[in-house]
Design a protein around this motif. Structure first.
Motif, PDB file in Angstrom:
ATOM      1  N   SER A 237      12.487 -40.384 -16.248  1.00 27.40           N
ATOM      2  CA  SER A 237      13.549 -40.315 -17.261  1.00 27.40           C
ATOM      3  C   SER A 237      14.345 -41.614 -17.296  1.00 27.40           C
ATOM      4  CB  SER A 237      14.472 -39.130 -16.967  1.00 27.40           C
ATOM      5  OG  SER A 237      13.760 -37.908 -17.063  1.00 27.40           O
ATOM      6  N   LEU A 238      14.657 -42.172 -16.135  1.00 25.05           N
ATOM      7  CA  LEU A 238      15.381 -43.439 -16.086  1.00 25.05           C
ATOM      8  C   LEU A 238      14.529 -44.584 -16.625  1.00 25.05           C
ATOM      9  CD1 LEU A 238      17.151 -43.134 -12.615  1.00 25.05           C
ATOM     10  CD2 LEU A 238      18.238 -43.138 -14.875  1.00 25.05           C
ATOM     11  N   ALA A 239      13.228 -44.568 -16.315  1.00 24.64           N
ATOM     12  CA  ALA A 239      12.337 -45.609 -16.832  1.00 24.64           C
ATOM     13  C   ALA A 239      12.276 -45.555 -18.358  1.00 24.64           C
ATOM     14  CB  ALA A 239      10.945 -45.454 -16.232  1.00 24.64           C
ATOM     15  N   TRP A 240      12.227 -44.364 -18.913  1.00 22.67           N
ATOM     16  CA  TRP A 240      12.217 -44.229 -20.379  1.00 22.67           C
ATOM     17  C   TRP A 240      13.537 -44.724 -20.968  1.00 22.67           C
ATOM     18  CZ3 TRP A 240       9.117 -43.844 -24.319  1.00 22.67           C
ATOM     19  CH2 TRP A 240       9.620 -43.463 -25.558  1.00 22.67           C
ATOM     20  N   LYS A 241      14.635 -44.370 -20.330  1.00 23.46           N
ATOM     21  CA  LYS A 241      15.951 -44.797 -20.817  1.00 23.46           C
ATOM     22  C   LYS A 241      16.089 -46.317 -20.764  1.00 23.46           C
ATOM     23  CE  LYS A 241      20.888 -44.353 -19.764  1.00 23.46           C
ATOM     24  NZ  LYS A 241      21.892 -43.734 -18.854  1.00 23.46           N
ATOM     25  N   ASN A 242      15.605 -46.916 -19.695  1.00 24.20           N
ATOM     26  CA  ASN A 242      15.790 -48.354 -19.490  1.00 24.20           C
ATOM     27  C   ASN A 242      14.765 -49.216 -20.212  1.00 24.20           C
ATOM     28  OD1 ASN A 242      17.888 -47.642 -17.774  1.00 24.20           O
ATOM     29  ND2 ASN A 242      16.639 -47.838 -15.910  1.00 24.20           N
TER      30      ASN A 242
ATOM     31  N   THR B 275       7.834 -37.208 -23.707  1.00 20.33           N
ATOM     32  CA  THR B 275       6.771 -36.384 -23.113  1.00 20.33           C
ATOM     33  C   THR B 275       5.391 -36.984 -23.335  1.00 20.33           C
ATOM     34  OG1 THR B 275       8.099 -34.402 -23.459  1.00 20.33           O
ATOM     35  CG2 THR B 275       5.748 -34.087 -23.057  1.00 20.33           C
ATOM     36  N   TYR B 276       5.146 -37.460 -24.566  1.00 17.78           N
ATOM     37  CA  TYR B 276       3.823 -37.993 -24.870  1.00 17.78           C
ATOM     38  C   TYR B 276       3.499 -39.178 -23.960  1.00 17.78           C
ATOM     39  CZ  TYR B 276      -0.241 -39.565 -27.488  1.00 17.78           C
ATOM     40  OH  TYR B 276      -1.517 -39.923 -27.849  1.00 17.78           O
ATOM     41  N   TRP B 277       4.466 -40.012 -23.709  1.00 18.41           N
ATOM     42  CA  TRP B 277       4.230 -41.216 -22.913  1.00 18.41           C
ATOM     43  C   TRP B 277       4.178 -40.897 -21.426  1.00 18.41           C
ATOM     44  CZ3 TRP B 277       2.258 -43.990 -26.325  1.00 18.41           C
ATOM     45  CH2 TRP B 277       2.731 -43.956 -27.635  1.00 18.41           C
ATOM     46  N   HIS B 278       4.879 -39.854 -21.027  1.00 19.44           N
ATOM     47  CA  HIS B 278       4.734 -39.387 -19.644  1.00 19.44           C
ATOM     48  C   HIS B 278       3.306 -38.887 -19.425  1.00 19.44           C
ATOM     49  CE1 HIS B 278       6.929 -37.185 -16.111  1.00 19.44           C
ATOM     50  NE2 HIS B 278       5.972 -37.993 -15.708  1.00 19.44           N
ATOM     51  N   GLU B 279       2.779 -38.150 -20.397  1.00 19.10           N
ATOM     52  CA  GLU B 279       1.393 -37.674 -20.301  1.00 19.10           C
ATOM     53  C   GLU B 279       0.410 -38.832 -20.286  1.00 19.10           C
ATOM     54  OE1 GLU B 279       1.221 -35.203 -23.712  1.00 19.10           O
ATOM     55  OE2 GLU B 279       2.042 -33.431 -22.698  1.00 19.10           O
ATOM     56  N   GLU B 280       0.722 -39.896 -21.044  1.00 19.10           N
ATOM     57  CA  GLU B 280      -0.157 -41.069 -21.072  1.00 19.10           C
ATOM     58  C   GLU B 280      -0.272 -41.676 -19.668  1.00 19.10           C
ATOM     59  OE1 GLU B 280      -2.523 -44.040 -23.167  1.00 19.10           O
ATOM     60  OE2 GLU B 280      -1.822 -42.031 -23.680  1.00 19.10           O
ATOM     61  N   ILE B 281       0.852 -41.758 -18.985  1.00 21.07           N
ATOM     62  CA  ILE B 281       0.839 -42.296 -17.620  1.00 21.07           C
ATOM     63  C   ILE B 281       0.127 -41.333 -16.673  1.00 21.07           C
ATOM     64  CG2 ILE B 281       2.317 -42.866 -15.655  1.00 21.07           C
ATOM     65  CD1 ILE B 281       4.350 -43.966 -17.691  1.00 21.07           C
TER      66      ILE B 281
ATOM     67  N   VAL C 284       3.321 -49.452 -22.921  1.00 19.26           N
ATOM     68  CA  VAL C 284       3.074 -48.321 -22.017  1.00 19.26           C
ATOM     69  C   VAL C 284       2.996 -48.813 -20.580  1.00 19.26           C
ATOM     70  CG1 VAL C 284       1.464 -46.497 -21.362  1.00 19.26           C
ATOM     71  CG2 VAL C 284       1.879 -46.963 -23.775  1.00 19.26           C
ATOM     72  N   TRP C 285       2.324 -49.937 -20.374  1.00 21.25           N
ATOM     73  CA  TRP C 285       2.179 -50.462 -19.008  1.00 21.25           C
ATOM     74  C   TRP C 285       3.529 -50.868 -18.422  1.00 21.25           C
ATOM     75  CZ3 TRP C 285      -1.983 -49.862 -16.148  1.00 21.25           C
ATOM     76  CH2 TRP C 285      -2.051 -50.517 -14.916  1.00 21.25           C
ATOM     77  N   GLU C 286       4.379 -51.454 -19.249  1.00 16.81           N
ATOM     78  CA  GLU C 286       5.719 -51.804 -18.779  1.00 16.81           C
ATOM     79  C   GLU C 286       6.498 -50.546 -18.389  1.00 16.81           C
ATOM     80  OE1 GLU C 286       7.415 -54.037 -21.945  1.00 16.81           O
ATOM     81  OE2 GLU C 286       6.069 -55.759 -21.676  1.00 16.81           O
ATOM     82  N   LEU C 287       6.344 -49.479 -19.168  1.00 11.09           N
ATOM     83  CA  LEU C 287       6.989 -48.206 -18.828  1.00 11.09           C
ATOM     84  C   LEU C 287       6.436 -47.668 -17.511  1.00 11.09           C
ATOM     85  CD1 LEU C 287       8.822 -45.789 -19.589  1.00 11.09           C
ATOM     86  CD2 LEU C 287       6.872 -44.859 -20.893  1.00 11.09           C
TER      87      LEU C 287
ATOM     88  N   ALA D 120       7.845 -49.690 -14.603  1.00 13.44           N
ATOM     89  CA  ALA D 120       9.245 -49.334 -14.346  1.00 13.44           C
ATOM     90  C   ALA D 120       9.326 -47.995 -13.619  1.00 13.44           C
ATOM     91  CB  ALA D 120      10.013 -49.280 -15.668  1.00 13.44           C
ATOM     92  N   TYR D 121       8.491 -47.052 -14.054  1.00 13.45           N
ATOM     93  CA  TYR D 121       8.466 -45.742 -13.396  1.00 13.45           C
ATOM     94  C   TYR D 121       8.033 -45.866 -11.944  1.00 13.45           C
ATOM     95  CZ  TYR D 121       6.393 -41.272 -11.989  1.00 13.45           C
ATOM     96  OH  TYR D 121       6.036 -40.148 -11.288  1.00 13.45           O
ATOM     97  N   GLU D 122       6.997 -46.624 -11.675  1.00 11.56           N
ATOM     98  CA  GLU D 122       6.506 -46.783 -10.310  1.00 11.56           C
ATOM     99  C   GLU D 122       7.550 -47.448  -9.422  1.00 11.56           C
ATOM    100  OE1 GLU D 122       2.925 -45.914  -8.939  1.00 11.56           O
ATOM    101  OE2 GLU D 122       4.003 -44.545 -10.262  1.00 11.56           O
ATOM    102  N   ALA D 123       8.283 -48.421  -9.972  1.00 12.05           N
ATOM    103  CA  ALA D 123       9.311 -49.088  -9.178  1.00 12.05           C
ATOM    104  C   ALA D 123      10.441 -48.124  -8.824  1.00 12.05           C
ATOM    105  CB  ALA D 123       9.859 -50.287  -9.952  1.00 12.05           C
TER     106      ALA D 123
END
Length: 683
Positions: free
Chosen positions: A334-339, A354-360, A395-398, A401-404
């Motif tokens: 959620s923070l990665a999406w916000k940022n 949600t769609y992009w969370h599923e993509e990851i 998507v990769w940048e998202l 950010a999520y992994e970090a």
């Protein structure tokens, strides 16, 4: 009649039964003495088995018995508990000396009854030790003393009806002419059925027995429907595969039943353990219950697990730390999406995270991608939105950010658990000691999950069996088996085409939902949503109820549940598209005094309560009665909810709608006898 009179009558009946049993025993002893070359202990064992023939059992004795010590088996016994291949020893040599011949005879008996549709689980080798007390096992062989043989056989779960016992024994007598029928003289045996036209033996022809067994098993307790399969299914259960194999086919074709029988078959023929894996965490409990009912002797040799629970335990055993925390991982995304994501070009394609969370989850981490160039080139199977390179960069940048953020919190997500387990399984190949891995509902797994399970057994013969159907996918994304390095060649890819569960009315209603949704299965073949299926069941019914308000709809639902026959709730499910709807109907049924069993707690045992859960939770299950309240309010059933008439939906919205239709299709095809579809008018 007074209490004293009733007690006297019961006493008289008990004495009568005791006299009858004594007479049968003396008759059996006289009959056994005819085998004058057998030892006294062997004659006593034979006498006990002859007594069973007075209770509807059939006994076939090797004509050479006691004259050829090296014979594979002395007797074939058929009764309500199945087929027993019996060898008798006076204890002069160890059990291991009898095992090869007895197992060979058992295999021959399995082949003989396979033509009738009887599963190998119903054929049991038994070695009896005359003059001893014993109840043990040697592999799949049951070791019994002469005092235990009768009580143990009589206590077996009933698999066969009386007419099937007689027909199967007649069939075995024809297949094995070296065995002769033997019974107590003038036994009170059940009369065979009257002769039917075209029946060579006055009971059933082979096809007649198959049909009767399948029809009877369909309506009987699990011990019986787990005993008889179609002969083609039995052939799959017993087949020797030269490498990884796959069984696919439309809903209702018996894929899971075949997989369970296969697990029991392999457990009897191997020394290692069998791993039976599904994605859903409720299915292992149900499937374990089923296996214990149909093959209790080998049930403890099969590990039923959900993939993630098994992977966590595997890592813990190897000393690999696992810090799975779904809520904290969700916060990190959620923070990665916000940022990063909300202001990117991704929001223009779909503003919902949600769609992009599923993509990851399903494309990047689900496929084990670690470099952008891999993601830039990978086919995004079952994902409709067309992503250009700049979109994939976003998507990769998202993802990064999520992994970090996830790493900062020191937690893993579910995909990490599988990736860690795959790395460990690939690094250290000495364990766990699985002889075979069976994967049910394989289409629900990610590519990493399938690679992990493949790594446990590799390409050894009979090592990996994948079972599933791409049309019943309830999660986004997808892959091909070749992506996992799994090569299914020739007859190692089998498609079941006969539906044994749904009537035409029920199946037609379900297929209408997905008729326009072609799908790509794991082999990469594009298939029409309306598949041709052979049907064997014709008694199911579809009831459609439409009411002007939710209140009126729910009253109709409660009336329909209350009108079911006594005991029918044990085989009834009410399925909903979401957990929120599950909560609403939990309250409704509870307030109405209708007992409820949540599907997440259901373990396959009969309980007189409505099984309540989501469409996804019902995967892999079936019920006589299925109720789908307000089914047409599911987004994706027809026009997605909230879409104005005439408005073109986005690619991502169409993808979501297609996935939701697939889930509704799965829910509808769980029904065997009754599919209740509730609707509320909106006009």
């Amino acid at each position: 009649m007074g209490a004293g009179g009733a007690a006297s009558q019961r006493t008289q009946e008990a004495r009568r039964q005791e006299r009858l049993l004594r007479e049968q025993w003396h008759a059996a002893r006289r009959q056994a003495l005819r085998w004058d070359t057998a030892g006294e202990g062997e004659q006593r064992v034979l006498a006990q088995l002859l007594v069973l023939t007075a209770r509807g059992w059939r006994l076939l004795v090797d004509r050479r018995w006691s004259r050829t010590p090296a014979a594979d088996a002395d007797m074939l016994l058929v009764g309500p508990g199945g087929v027993f291949v019996v060898d008798v020893t006076a204890g002069r040599e160890p059990a291991e000396g009898h095992a090869p011949g007895l197992l060979a005879a058992t295999k021959a008996a399995e082949s003989a009854v396979a033509s009738l549709g009887m599963s190998p689980v119903a054929v049991q080798p038994v070695l009896v030790f005359a003059g001893q007390r014993l109840d043990a096992s040697l592999g799949r062989i049951r070791l019994l003393g002469e005092h235990e043989i009768g009580p143990v056989l009589l206590s077996q779960r009933h698999r066969l009806r009386a007419e099937s016992v007689w027909a199967i024994a007649d069939h075995l007598e024809r297949v094995f002419p070296g065995y002769a029928g033997s019974a107590i003289d003038q036994r009170p045996a059940p009369a065979p059925e009257p002769h039917r036209p075209g029946s060579p033996d006055g009971l059933f022809d082979v096809q007649g027995l198959r049909d009767a067994a399948l029809e009877g098993a369909r309506r009987a307790p699990i011990e019986q429907w787990m005993t008889f399969l179609h002969p083609d299914q039995v052939a799959l259960v017993r087949r020797d595969w030269s490498g990884p194999a796959r069984i696919s086919g439309p809903a209702g074709t018996g894929k899971t039943v075949v997989a369970l029988h296969r697990a029991a078959h392999l457990a009897r023929r191997t020394t290692g353990r069998i791993l039976y894996v599904t994605f859903a965490n409720n299915l292992p409990r149900v499937q374990s219950t089923f296996l214990k009912a149909m093959a209790p002797a080998v049930a403890d040799r099969v590990d039923f697990r959900s993939l993630h629970s098994w992977a966590q335990e595997f890592l813990q055993e190897r000393g690999i730390p696992v810090r799975l925390h779904g809520d904290k991982a969700e916060t990190a995304f959620s923070l990665a999406w916000k940022n990063v994501g909300r202001a990117s070009r991704l929001a223009a394609l779909d503003p919902a995270p949600t769609y992009w969370h599923e993509e990851i989850d399903h494309v990047i981490k689900g496929r084990g991608l670690t470099r952008f160039e891999e993601y830039a080139a990978v086919p995004r199977r079952r994902r409709r939105a067309s992503l250009h390179r700049t979109h994939r960069q976003a998507v990769w940048e998202l993802y990064e950010a999520y992994e970090a953020l996830r790493g900062e919190r020191g937690v893993h997500d579910f995909n990490d658990v599988l990736s860690l387990a795959l790395a460990e399984a690939s690094r250290r190949r000495e364990g766990p000691p699985y002889a075979a891995v069976i994967v049910d509902e394989v289409q629900d797994l990610t590519l990493v999950g399938v690679r992990l399970l493949h790594a446990l057994v590799g390409d050894v013969p009979n090592g990996l069996l994948l079972v599933g159907d791409g049309q019943q996918t309830v999660y986004p994304g997808g892959f091909r088996l070749t992506d996992a390095g799994i090569d299914i060649r020739g007859d190692r890819g089998q498609v079941l085409r006969t539906n044994y569960r749904n009537s035409k009315q029920i199946l037609d209603a379900a297929l209408t939902v997905v008729a326009d949704d072609a799908f790509e299965d794991l082999d990469g073949v594009r298939t029409s949503g309306r598949r041709d299926v052979d049907l064997t069941y014709h008694d199911g019914d579809v009831v459609r109820v439409t009411r002007p308000t939710v209140e009126a709809h729910d009253r109709e639902l409660l009336d329909a549940l209350r009108s079911l026959p006594e005991g029918a709730l044990a085989d009834t499910a009410l399925l909903c598209p979401s957990m929120r709807a599950v909560g609403d109907y939990q309250r409704l049924l509870t307030q109405a005094g209708i007992p409820v069993c949540q599907l997440e707690h259901y373990d396959g045992r009969a309980v007189d309560a409505v099984k309540l859960g989501t469409y996804r939770r019902a995967k892999g299950l079936e019920f006589k009665n299925v109720f789908l309240p307000r089914h047409d309010t599911v987004p994706g059933h027809g026009t997605p909810a909230g879409t104005p008439a005439g408005t073109e939906t986005s690619e991502t919205a169409r993808e979501r709608a297609e996935l939701l239709r697939s889930r509704l299709f799965v829910a509808m095809t769980r029904a065997r006898d009754l599919l209740w579809l509730g609707s509320v008018t909106t006009g």
